[in-house]
Every structure is written in C-alpha cells, then in structure tokens.
Design a protein around this motif. Structure first.
Motif, PDB file in Angstrom:
ATOM      1  N   PHE A 214     -11.939 -13.520  12.593  1.00  0.00           N
ATOM      2  CA  PHE A 214     -11.014 -14.750  12.303  1.00  0.00           C
ATOM      3  C   PHE A 214     -10.883 -15.744  13.637  1.00  0.00           C
ATOM      4  N   GLY A 215     -11.635 -16.841  13.278  1.00  0.00           N
ATOM      5  CA  GLY A 215     -11.641 -17.742  14.406  1.00  0.00           C
ATOM      6  C   GLY A 215     -10.721 -18.870  14.597  1.00  0.00           C
ATOM      7  N   GLY A 216     -10.004 -19.137  13.457  1.00  0.00           N
ATOM      8  CA  GLY A 216      -9.027 -20.120  13.537  1.00  0.00           C
ATOM      9  C   GLY A 216      -7.408 -19.244  13.670  1.00  0.00           C
ATOM     10  N   PRO A 217      -6.531 -20.202  14.021  1.00  0.00           N
ATOM     11  CA  PRO A 217      -5.112 -19.642  13.861  1.00  0.00           C
ATOM     12  C   PRO A 217      -4.580 -20.006  12.544  1.00  0.00           C
ATOM     13  N   GLY A 218      -3.723 -19.125  12.116  1.00  0.00           N
ATOM     14  CA  GLY A 218      -3.290 -19.270  10.571  1.00  0.00           C
ATOM     15  C   GLY A 218      -2.892 -18.015  10.373  1.00  0.00           C
ATOM     16  N   THR A 219      -2.071 -18.181   9.075  1.00  0.00           N
ATOM     17  CA  THR A 219      -1.842 -16.733   8.298  1.00  0.00           C
ATOM     18  C   THR A 219      -2.551 -16.750   7.156  1.00  0.00           C
ATOM     19  N   TYR A 220      -3.257 -15.483   7.087  1.00  0.00           N
ATOM     20  CA  TYR A 220      -4.216 -15.283   5.985  1.00  0.00           C
ATOM     21  C   TYR A 220      -4.007 -14.174   5.079  1.00  0.00           C
ATOM     22  N   THR A 221      -4.375 -14.263   3.763  1.00  0.00           N
ATOM     23  CA  THR A 221      -4.024 -12.754   2.952  1.00  0.00           C
ATOM     24  C   THR A 221      -5.330 -12.503   2.475  1.00  0.00           C
ATOM     25  N   ILE A 222      -5.466 -11.173   2.883  1.00  0.00           N
ATOM     26  CA  ILE A 222      -6.827 -10.640   2.511  1.00  0.00           C
ATOM     27  C   ILE A 222      -6.701  -9.671   1.260  1.00  0.00           C
ATOM     28  N   SER A 223      -7.516  -9.937   0.363  1.00  0.00           N
ATOM     29  CA  SER A 223      -7.458  -8.889  -0.888  1.00  0.00           C
ATOM     30  C   SER A 223      -8.814  -8.010  -1.203  1.00  0.00           C
ATOM     31  N   LEU A 224      -8.299  -7.005  -1.859  1.00  0.00           N
ATOM     32  CA  LEU A 224      -9.298  -6.210  -2.497  1.00  0.00           C
ATOM     33  C   LEU A 224      -9.061  -5.874  -3.937  1.00  0.00           C
ATOM     34  N   THR A 225     -10.164  -5.979  -4.921  1.00  0.00           N
ATOM     35  CA  THR A 225     -10.142  -5.723  -6.036  1.00  0.00           C
ATOM     36  C   THR A 225     -11.203  -4.710  -6.406  1.00  0.00           C
ATOM     37  N   VAL A 226     -11.013  -3.628  -6.970  1.00  0.00           N
ATOM     38  CA  VAL A 226     -11.999  -2.544  -7.331  1.00  0.00           C
ATOM     39  C   VAL A 226     -12.138  -2.485  -8.770  1.00  0.00           C
ATOM     40  N   ILE A 227     -13.367  -1.985  -9.258  1.00  0.00           N
ATOM     41  CA  ILE A 227     -14.049  -2.235 -10.594  1.00  0.00           C
ATOM     42  C   ILE A 227     -14.442  -0.940 -10.879  1.00  0.00           C
ATOM     43  N   ASP A 228     -14.199  -0.345 -12.345  1.00  0.00           N
ATOM     44  CA  ASP A 228     -14.749   0.726 -12.640  1.00  0.00           C
ATOM     45  C   ASP A 228     -15.858   0.549 -13.566  1.00  0.00           C
ATOM     46  N   ALA A 229     -16.451   1.791 -14.014  1.00  0.00           N
ATOM     47  CA  ALA A 229     -17.868   1.739 -14.454  1.00  0.00           C
ATOM     48  C   ALA A 229     -17.711   0.951 -15.880  1.00  0.00           C
ATOM     49  N   THR A 230     -16.725   0.889 -16.376  1.00  0.00           N
ATOM     50  CA  THR A 230     -16.414   0.122 -17.767  1.00  0.00           C
ATOM     51  C   THR A 230     -16.064  -1.433 -17.654  1.00  0.00           C
ATOM     52  N   GLY A 231     -16.018  -1.741 -16.283  1.00  0.00           N
ATOM     53  CA  GLY A 231     -15.690  -3.103 -16.292  1.00  0.00           C
ATOM     54  C   GLY A 231     -14.135  -3.464 -15.987  1.00  0.00           C
ATOM     55  N   ASN A 232     -13.309  -2.412 -16.000  1.00  0.00           N
ATOM     56  CA  ASN A 232     -11.874  -2.833 -15.596  1.00  0.00           C
ATOM     57  C   ASN A 232     -11.505  -2.934 -14.417  1.00  0.00           C
ATOM     58  N   SER A 233     -10.785  -3.865 -13.928  1.00  0.00           N
ATOM     59  CA  SER A 233     -10.421  -4.241 -12.819  1.00  0.00           C
ATOM     60  C   SER A 233      -8.728  -3.694 -12.219  1.00  0.00           C
ATOM     61  N   ASP A 234      -8.796  -3.692 -11.197  1.00  0.00           N
ATOM     62  CA  ASP A 234      -7.255  -3.483 -10.527  1.00  0.00           C
ATOM     63  C   ASP A 234      -6.541  -4.649 -11.110  1.00  0.00           C
ATOM     64  N   PRO A 235      -5.298  -4.504 -11.827  1.00  0.00           N
ATOM     65  CA  PRO A 235      -4.675  -5.992 -12.126  1.00  0.00           C
ATOM     66  C   PRO A 235      -3.672  -6.330 -11.059  1.00  0.00           C
ATOM     67  N   SER A 236      -3.461  -5.520 -10.102  1.00  0.00           N
ATOM     68  CA  SER A 236      -2.650  -5.865  -8.896  1.00  0.00           C
ATOM     69  C   SER A 236      -3.208  -5.517  -7.582  1.00  0.00           C
ATOM     70  N   PRO A 237      -4.191  -6.386  -7.299  1.00  0.00           N
ATOM     71  CA  PRO A 237      -5.185  -5.877  -6.069  1.00  0.00           C
ATOM     72  C   PRO A 237      -4.130  -5.842  -4.853  1.00  0.00           C
ATOM     73  N   PRO A 238      -4.564  -4.713  -3.953  1.00  0.00           N
ATOM     74  CA  PRO A 238      -3.677  -4.644  -2.722  1.00  0.00           C
ATOM     75  C   PRO A 238      -4.123  -5.735  -1.677  1.00  0.00           C
ATOM     76  N   THR A 239      -3.372  -6.056  -0.993  1.00  0.00           N
ATOM     77  CA  THR A 239      -3.358  -7.197   0.224  1.00  0.00           C
ATOM     78  C   THR A 239      -3.017  -6.782   1.456  1.00  0.00           C
ATOM     79  N   ARG A 240      -3.559  -7.379   2.547  1.00  0.00           N
ATOM     80  CA  ARG A 240      -3.096  -7.379   3.825  1.00  0.00           C
ATOM     81  C   ARG A 240      -2.917  -8.956   4.438  1.00  0.00           C
ATOM     82  N   THR A 241      -1.743  -9.084   5.171  1.00  0.00           N
ATOM     83  CA  THR A 241      -1.646 -10.458   5.862  1.00  0.00           C
ATOM     84  C   THR A 241      -1.920 -10.331   7.114  1.00  0.00           C
ATOM     85  N   ILE A 242      -2.954 -11.348   7.576  1.00  0.00           N
ATOM     86  CA  ILE A 242      -3.480 -11.508   8.895  1.00  0.00           C
ATOM     87  C   ILE A 242      -3.035 -12.801   9.482  1.00  0.00           C
TER      88      ILE A 242
END
Length: 409
Positions: free
Chosen positions: A81-109
């Motif tokens: 992370f090169g510039g100052p600020g507050t950033y929200t990182i997210s991860l979306t996981v997807i299964d074999a049938t195409g379903n995705s996580d409706p509430s992706p987890p996040t981290r605040t950096i």
C-alpha cells in the motif's frame, strides 16, 4: 427396487436402480480471511500478507489502494500500500456451481504517511437553516505519524459566498497537535434559498488538507394561516415568509390531506371560490422562491387551517398586500398597497406604531374609504414609524398586511 406390472397385473422381476443426487447446491459458500487476522495499521510503502483457509473453486480478492489491486489466488501473499488512507479489503469465494458468498469478509487497512501529517474531517455533511439563522459544524483534526504542529483553519466556496451568507469564523481558529473546532455560518433575513458547498481547509506549514460540507438555506413555512368561510368561498391569508417571492396554496377535502395546489399567488392572500356550501375544506400553504441554478425551492407546508362555506353568509376580506412606505416631505409618510382581492371592500384600516418599542393599537389609527394609498401627516420629524393596513367589508376586518417601516424627514 423397481417392479413393473403386465396387463394382468402380474409384477415382473425386481430391478435395482441407483439414484445419484444432484451435485448442485443451493447453499452459498462462506469465506473467511485468515491473514491478516484483523484490521491493520501500517505506514505507506509497507506490505501485508493476505490469505484464506477457505476451500472454494474460485477466489476474488479486491485491494483498493494496493498493489496488486486484485487477485484470484487463494493466498495472494504480500500486497503493498503506497498511499496514506483507509482501505477496505474484501474476499469473495465461489463454489463449483457458481454460488458466491453473499456477505464477503473484509479487513480495514489504515495506511499512515511516512512523515508527520494530519487528517481533517467536518460534520455533519449538511446543515439546514432558514433566512436569519445560524449553522454550526464541527471540524476535527487528527494527527498522523507523530504530527505535533498547529493547523490553521479557513472556509470558502468555489464561487464565494452569496449575498447574505457570511462566515462567523472558527472557535478556536487553529488547532494544535489535534482536536476540534466549531465553524459558524451566518445568514441574514434577506438570504435567498441556496445550496452552498463549503470547503474547510487546514494548513500547517507546507501541509494542507480539505474537507467539505453543505449549507442549505431553506424558506420557513408561512405561520398563522387563517381561513374565513363565506358563501361558496373561503378567504385565506397568512404572514409573509422571509425570502419568498411566491406561495403554493393547497386544498384538501380530507383532514390532513392529500392536498392539491390550486393557487400560486405572489402575495399573502387568496380567495378560494366556487366551493360547495356545507363542505369542510382543509388548507395549507408553502413558501416558494425561484432563483438561479443553486437557488430556489419550496418550504414545508404551514399548519393546516379549515373552513366550511355556508350559504347566505359572507366572510371578512383577505388582507391587502405589498404595503410600502416612504417619507418624501418633512413630517409626512406616504403609504401604498395592493387592495384585498375580496369583492365588497368598503374601507381600509391603517395601523401605526413607533418603530422603537411601539405596539399597534387595538383599533385602526385611521379608517379611510377603500383605496390603495394614504398620506399620514400626523407624525413627528426624524422619527421612525411602522404601518400595517387591513381591508374592511360588511362581514368584518381582514388580517393585517405586511409591515412597512420608514423614518420621517
């Protein structure tokens, strides 16, 4: 096991059939960010290791402010992370049938500058006032990376402040190390409705940051709407709203509305005619102003008033409007006004009071034949007087016109 019957109803030999469940899942997957285990604060230029222990067919990482900005790996590894600020990182996981996580987890950096700095915020995002009112905002300075300087505050707008809007300044005018200050914005009674974007600037040496908010100047709703019933009509009048150049008069047959606008006068009275006697009508009025691209609008509705027209009755007239006073000769004041729109006005009442502390008498100072002008020669030189005018018919006297004040020569 499956049996088949022939035409005589005799079952065949049993056959075994294996059924395979559909592999399609209706349950969406749930992801989790394993690394980092929580929110993180770093300095600009630092890297953070990202990864997940969640098993899935596909992964979608998003890293605002980071390099790389995205990743499809289960464990992307280090992200810088090169510039100052507050950033929200997210991860979306997807299964074999195409379903995705409706509430992706996040981290605040939170990324801090590498040298001492500060951030500036202002709240709320907008304040609403009526002409003549004040608006206050809270400006907060937060030190970053060991900042210990003094931040000087100022406020401005892209095109400057329109007429009637001024800054009352900051209290305090500067903030040392960190803290808050109160900004006051002032409006005058002649300020027109306006949406003004404000930019607050904090400066410390060569470091400067800004924050934005909005001042909304709205019309006050008319106060004291009166409704007087007559024969198949209702006479309506109300005091003027500061800054208004017109009004929207609304009617309903149900207590509380819904209302329909039936008149848009520029003055402060109107007669609603052609009504059904014995029916109760409910009224409200709003103030309006039409200006430039950033000005104009409509106030909230006034309090409701109601009246029931009755056959064979007459109502007091609506109020005169547009009263104006001036002193052209020593010891005299000339008055002019727009007569009440109600038919049958026979006379006008002229009320006078001293401007400094005087009150209007219970009865007119002068009662004159219906007209639209009057000269008051019973005044002292060099004294300021205020006037109101009423209209009078066989059913009574209207409410007062607008007030107008002037000083005698």
């Amino acid at each position: 096991m499956l049996f088949l019957l022939d035409g005589a109803g005799v079952p065949s030999k049993a056959s075994f059939i294996q059924l395979t469940p559909n592999s399609y899942s209706l349950v969406p997957p749930t992801g989790a960010i394993t690394a980092p285990s929580g929110d993180v604060t770093i300095t600009a230029g630092s890297a953070i290791n990202f990864g997940t222990s969640t098993s899935a067919s596909r992964y979608s990482w998003v890293f605002p402010g980071g390099t790389p900005a995205t990743s499809t790996a289960q464990n992307p590894g280090n992200v810088t992370f090169g510039g100052p600020g507050t950033y929200t990182i997210s991860l979306t996981v997807i299964d074999a049938t195409g379903n995705s996580d409706p509430s992706p987890p996040t981290r605040t950096i939170t990324v801090l500058p590498t040298s001492p700095d500060f951030s500036i915020t202002v709240g709320p995002v907008a304040r609403e006032v009526v002409p003549g009112g004040l608006a206050t905002y809270t400006v907060t300075v937060t030190p970053l990376s060991g900042f210990t300087g003094t931040v000087n505050l100022s406020v401005g707008s892209e095109s400057g402040f329109p007429t009637g809007i001024t800054s009352g300044g900051f209290s305090p005018a500067s903030i040392s190390t960190g803290g808050s200050s109160t900004l006051t914005m002032q409006t005058s009674t002649f300020t027109v409705p306006y949406a003004l974007s404000l930019t607050i600037t904090g400066t410390s040496g060569t470091i400067s940051h800004t924050a934005s908010t909005t001042l909304l100047v709205n019309l006050a709703p008319p106060a004291g709407l009166t409704a007087n019933a007559g024969d198949a009509q209702v006479s309506l009048s109300w005091p003027a709203s500061v800054g208004a150049n017109g009004y929207h008069v609304k009617r309903a047959k149900i207590d509380g509305g819904p209302y329909e606008t039936f008149a848009c006068p520029s003055g402060t009275s109107v007669v609603d005619s052609g009504l059904v006697n014995g029916t109760t009508y409910y009224y409200t009025v709003s103030a309006a102003y039409t200006g430039g691209p950033d000005a104009g609008g409509e106030s909230a509705n006034s309090l409701q008033a109601s009246a029931t027209p009755q056959g064979g009755t007459a109502s007091p007239p609506a109020s005169p409007t547009g009263l104006n006073t001036r002193s052209n000769k020593p010891g005299t004041i000339n008055l002019q006004w727009v007569q009440s729109p109600t038919p049958g006005v026979t006379s006008n009442g002229v009320y006078r009071r001293a401007m400094n502390g005087g009150i209007y008498p219970a009865s007119p100072t002068y009662t004159i034949n219906a007209t639209t002008s009057f000269r008051d020669s019973q005044v002292l030189r060099g004294v300021s007087y205020c006037y109101e005018v009423t209209a009078i018919n066989a059913s009574g006297q209207s409410g007062p016109s607008n007030e107008s004040c002037t000083k005698t020569k």
